[in-house]
Design a protein around this motif. Structure first.
Motif, short mmCIF file in Angstrom:
data_model
loop_
_atom_site.label_atom_id
_atom_site.label_comp_id
_atom_site.label_asym_id
_atom_site.label_seq_id
_atom_site.Cartn_x
_atom_site.Cartn_y
_atom_site.Cartn_z
N ILE A 226 0.87 -1.17 0.00
CA ILE A 226 0.00 0.00 0.00
C ILE A 226 0.91 1.23 0.00
CG2 ILE A 226 -0.24 0.16 2.53
CD1 ILE A 226 -3.14 0.55 0.01
N ILE A 227 0.59 2.21 -0.84
CA ILE A 227 1.49 3.35 -1.09
C ILE A 227 0.85 4.63 -0.61
CG2 ILE A 227 2.83 4.56 -2.86
CD1 ILE A 227 2.31 2.13 -4.69
N ASP A 228 1.64 5.47 0.09
CA ASP A 228 1.09 6.75 0.52
C ASP A 228 1.34 7.83 -0.54
OD1 ASP A 228 3.65 7.85 0.82
OD2 ASP A 228 3.45 8.25 2.95
N THR A 229 0.81 9.00 -0.27
CA THR A 229 0.82 10.09 -1.27
C THR A 229 2.23 10.54 -1.62
OG1 THR A 229 -1.35 10.85 -0.53
CG2 THR A 229 0.01 12.43 -1.75
N VAL A 230 3.09 10.73 -0.63
CA VAL A 230 4.43 11.27 -0.88
C VAL A 230 5.21 10.36 -1.82
CG1 VAL A 230 6.66 11.74 0.19
CG2 VAL A 230 4.58 12.67 1.20
N VAL A 231 5.19 9.07 -1.56
CA VAL A 231 5.94 8.13 -2.41
C VAL A 231 5.40 8.15 -3.84
CG1 VAL A 231 6.54 5.72 -2.78
CG2 VAL A 231 6.58 6.66 -0.46
N LEU A 232 4.09 8.03 -3.99
CA LEU A 232 3.50 8.05 -5.33
C LEU A 232 3.76 9.37 -6.03
CD1 LEU A 232 1.73 6.83 -7.55
CD2 LEU A 232 -0.28 7.66 -6.30
N MET A 233 3.59 10.48 -5.32
CA MET A 233 3.73 11.79 -5.92
C MET A 233 5.14 12.04 -6.45
SD MET A 233 2.95 15.55 -4.25
CE MET A 233 4.36 15.50 -3.12
N GLU B 14 -1.74 8.75 5.27
CA GLU B 14 -0.84 7.98 6.10
C GLU B 14 -1.61 7.07 7.06
OE1 GLU B 14 -0.49 11.24 5.67
OE2 GLU B 14 1.40 11.36 4.55
N ALA B 15 -2.69 7.61 7.66
CA ALA B 15 -3.50 6.81 8.59
C ALA B 15 -4.10 5.60 7.89
CB ALA B 15 -4.60 7.68 9.20
N ALA B 16 -4.62 5.79 6.68
CA ALA B 16 -5.21 4.69 5.93
C ALA B 16 -4.15 3.66 5.57
CB ALA B 16 -5.89 5.21 4.67
N CYS B 17 -2.98 4.12 5.16
CA CYS B 17 -1.89 3.19 4.80
C CYS B 17 -1.47 2.36 6.01
CB CYS B 17 -0.71 3.96 4.23
SG CYS B 17 -0.92 4.54 2.54
N VAL B 18 -1.32 3.01 7.15
CA VAL B 18 -0.94 2.30 8.37
C VAL B 18 -1.99 1.23 8.71
CG1 VAL B 18 -0.66 2.51 10.86
CG2 VAL B 18 0.49 4.11 9.35
N ALA B 19 -3.26 1.63 8.67
CA ALA B 19 -4.34 0.70 9.03
C ALA B 19 -4.37 -0.51 8.10
CB ALA B 19 -5.67 1.44 9.00
N ILE B 20 -4.26 -0.27 6.80
CA ILE B 20 -4.30 -1.37 5.82
C ILE B 20 -3.07 -2.26 5.97
CG2 ILE B 20 -4.18 -1.91 3.35
CD1 ILE B 20 -5.92 0.62 2.90
N SER B 21 -1.90 -1.63 6.11
CA SER B 21 -0.67 -2.39 6.26
C SER B 21 -0.71 -3.27 7.50
CB SER B 21 0.53 -1.43 6.34
OG SER B 21 1.71 -2.12 6.69
N TYR B 22 -1.15 -2.71 8.61
CA TYR B 22 -1.17 -3.46 9.87
C TYR B 22 -2.19 -4.59 9.84
CZ TYR B 22 -1.85 -4.62 14.75
OH TYR B 22 -1.98 -5.31 15.93
N GLN B 23 -3.40 -4.28 9.40
CA GLN B 23 -4.47 -5.29 9.44
C GLN B 23 -4.23 -6.41 8.44
OE1 GLN B 23 -6.91 -5.55 11.54
NE2 GLN B 23 -6.86 -3.57 12.57
#
Length: 214
Positions: A7-14, A137-146
């Protein structure tokens, strides 16, 4: 875990978009690229007729597209040759990626939404932070962890939360510096090109000190 569990956050993709290396990002993480809806939501691409949604109601990549569009418009009106025009051309490629099936938005489960909401609230202090995470970032953390997916982020606070959540257990993550180094080590680009891309990202606003290679 599937081969494409990331799962990729905005900064990396941007920043990979801004240097024209979205294909390289796909080679490193797997295709299609996967992001939460908070990062890219195709529904905010075409707002309802007669409406102009406020930026805070848009996905983070849509906000970025708007930002670079404003800069490009100003540069064109001033008849200036400006990097903002090229940056806008590259950042809006995010819509092409989605249209081509190379970018897939990931919906969150109820447990993931609950965790992401806590990370954007005052409850974030329980994870050792003073400031709440942003939606992406919050969504990425949640998806990555779960789901046990690899997270691609350069947000130190996001990784700090994952440290707390996982405890002594290892988890998979990627940062821009780490991705560029791996690209060179795997022979996808030369070391010189990796360093050039890193420097170009920094010139465009990516915060990272030092050189890519010692």
């Amino acid at each position: 875990m599937s081969e494409n569990s990331h799962i990729i956050d905005t900064v990396v993709l941007m920043y990979f978009l801004l240097v024209g290396q979205e294909r390289l990002l796909g080679e490193l993480l797997g295709k299609p690229l996967q992001v939460p809806l908070a990062v890219y939501d195709p529904d905010d691409r075409t707002p309802q007729a007669g409406t102009v949604p406020r930026s805070e109601f848009l996905s983070e990549m849509r906000q970025s597209v708007r930002h670079y569009e404003s800069g490009a418009t100003y540069a064109e009106e001033a008849e200036a040759v400006d990097h903002e025009i090229e940056s806008f051309t590259r950042i809006k490629r995010v819509d092409d990626l989605y249209d081509d099936g190379d970018l897939v938005p990931v919906s969150m489960t109820s447990d993931e939404r609950s965790l992401a909401a806590r990370l954007q609230s005052s409850e974030v202090v329980t994870y050792g932070l003073k400031v709440a995470l942003g939606p992406g970032e919050a969504a990425c953390v949640a998806i990555s962890y779960q789901r046990g997916w690899t997270i691609a982020t350069d947000d130190a606070d996001a990784l700090k939360v994952l440290d707390r959540l996982h405890g002594a257990r290892d988890y998979s993550y990627e940062r821009i510096r780490k991705l560029l180094k791996r690209a060179a080590n795997e022979g996808r680009v030369t070391s010189e090109d990796a360093s050039r891309l890193h420097g170009e990202m920094r010139s465009l606003g990516f915060w990272d000190t030092g050189q890519l290679f010692d």
